[in-house]
Design a protein around this motif. Structure first.
Motif: not given
Length: 353
Positions: A27-29, A140-146, A169-170
């Protein structure tokens, strides 16, 4: 006449239930790392994005100009360094014949060293401007759902400790379920059979949501490195592949933790177990069809039955119903409940001779 059952040990996998909540694997803000005005938003709210995708563009022109200036300064510094190096080489030849003084030679040597240092500083400034220019394109630092864009085009954002959240992003590579395991369960249910990480990861878990409407199967990811002395529990984490992407971070549900291996246990119906003060007991029928009192030690509950840790053996005939009417040494006619094969189904009783 009493209903009875012949007990026999069989493989049992014990399941414990805990409250759990789901947590994203990553998870990233996303916050700005440079100051400027947002000129573009390159994603749609709630969509799946790949690592490295550009999410926001902060006006890059000032950073491009700074990068070009730093590159020009580096070129100028390198030219000066080459010139001072040539002067130093000439001075080295002239000092051999005493054509120049030692003071002049030292000055040229020092000038060459300063020029070399200036080149290093110019390279560092160029790297910094390149980093700033790269940060103008928020990726995006990684793939996921924004999530959704929290700040829209035209707004000025600043870097620093008070930098605003642009979005979050998760990750989409599975999901965790966090829960707390009591110390007793950890010792008897897990640590006694799982001696290493691989054995822990083999422990099965099930997650139920929506009051048991949805079920997901996973495995133990990790246990914490200490017991919480205030609660007497240890933090645990299970992993679920979440192939259908239905699990979202922040959900609450019931997590069932299975024993690492199946073990042989004798199971007895709850109705067959009586309580005498702080002791548990059952009534068994002996060879002469008389009732005998048998004190037992009970364990976990499994599908409406209780594990008998001590007090019974394979082949014992245990009275399963109506024990309130039974007394030791009573003469009884035991009948074993069996499933009827008639079309109506149901239960029939078979008398034990």
């Amino acid at each position: 006449s009493v209903t009875a059952d012949i007990v026999k040990a069989k493989p049992v996998q014990i399941w414990k239930e805990f409250s759990a909540h789901t947590v994203a694997v990553d998870f990233a803000e996303i916050r700005p790392q440079v100051t400027g005005k947002i000129t573009e938003i390159r994603f749609e709210d709630g969509k799946t994005i790949a690592k490295g995708d550009i999410l926001f563009v902060i006006d890059p022109r000032p950073f491009q100009a700074a990068e070009q200036q730093a590159r020009a300064e580096l070129g100028s510094a390198q030219n000066d360094a080459r010139h001072t190096q040539k002067e130093l080489l000439r001075a080295q030849e002239l000092i051999k014949t005493k054509a120049i003084s030692q003071r002049i030679y030292d000055e040229r040597e020092n000038t060459a060293l300063v020029a070399k240092t200036t080149v290093a500083a110019a390279k560092a400034r160029l790297i910094q401007t390149e980093i700033n220019l790269d940060h103008a394109f928020v990726k995006a630092p990684f793939s996921g759902r924004v999530s959704r864009a929290e700040i829209t085009i035209g707004n000025l954002v600043e870097t620093g400790s008070e930098a605003p959240v642009l979005t979050s992003i998760v990750s989409s590579n599975g999901i965790y379920a966090d829960f707390d395991v009591d110390e007793q369960t950890y010792l008897t249910h897990i640590r006694s059979v799982a001696k290493n990480i691989a054995a822990e990861n083999a422990i099965p878990v099930k997650l139920s949501l929506g009051g048991g409407t949805y079920f997901y199967e996973g495995f133990i990811h990790s246990f914490d490195n200490r017991i919480n002395t205030a609660s007497g529990t240890i933090r645990a984490r299970a992993y679920f592949t979440n192939d259908d992407k239905a699990l979202l971070p922040g959900m609450f549900g019931k997590l069932q933790l299975g024993s690492a291996v199946s073990q042989e246990h004798i199971l007895v119906s709850e109705k067959a177990i009586g309580t005498n003060q702080d002791r548990k007991f059952v009534y068994v029928v002996n060879d002469t069809n008389k009732v005998a009192y048998r004190e037992v030690i009970v364990g976990d509950s499994v599908s409406g039955k209780r594990i008998i840790k001590k007090g019974l053996q394979d082949g014992d005939l245990v009275i399963t119903e109506g024990i309130i009417r039974i007394r030791p040494d009573m003469l009884v006619e035991p009948k074993i409940a069996t499933t009827s094969l008639s079309q109506e189904g149901g239960i029939s009783l078979t008398q034990v001779k």
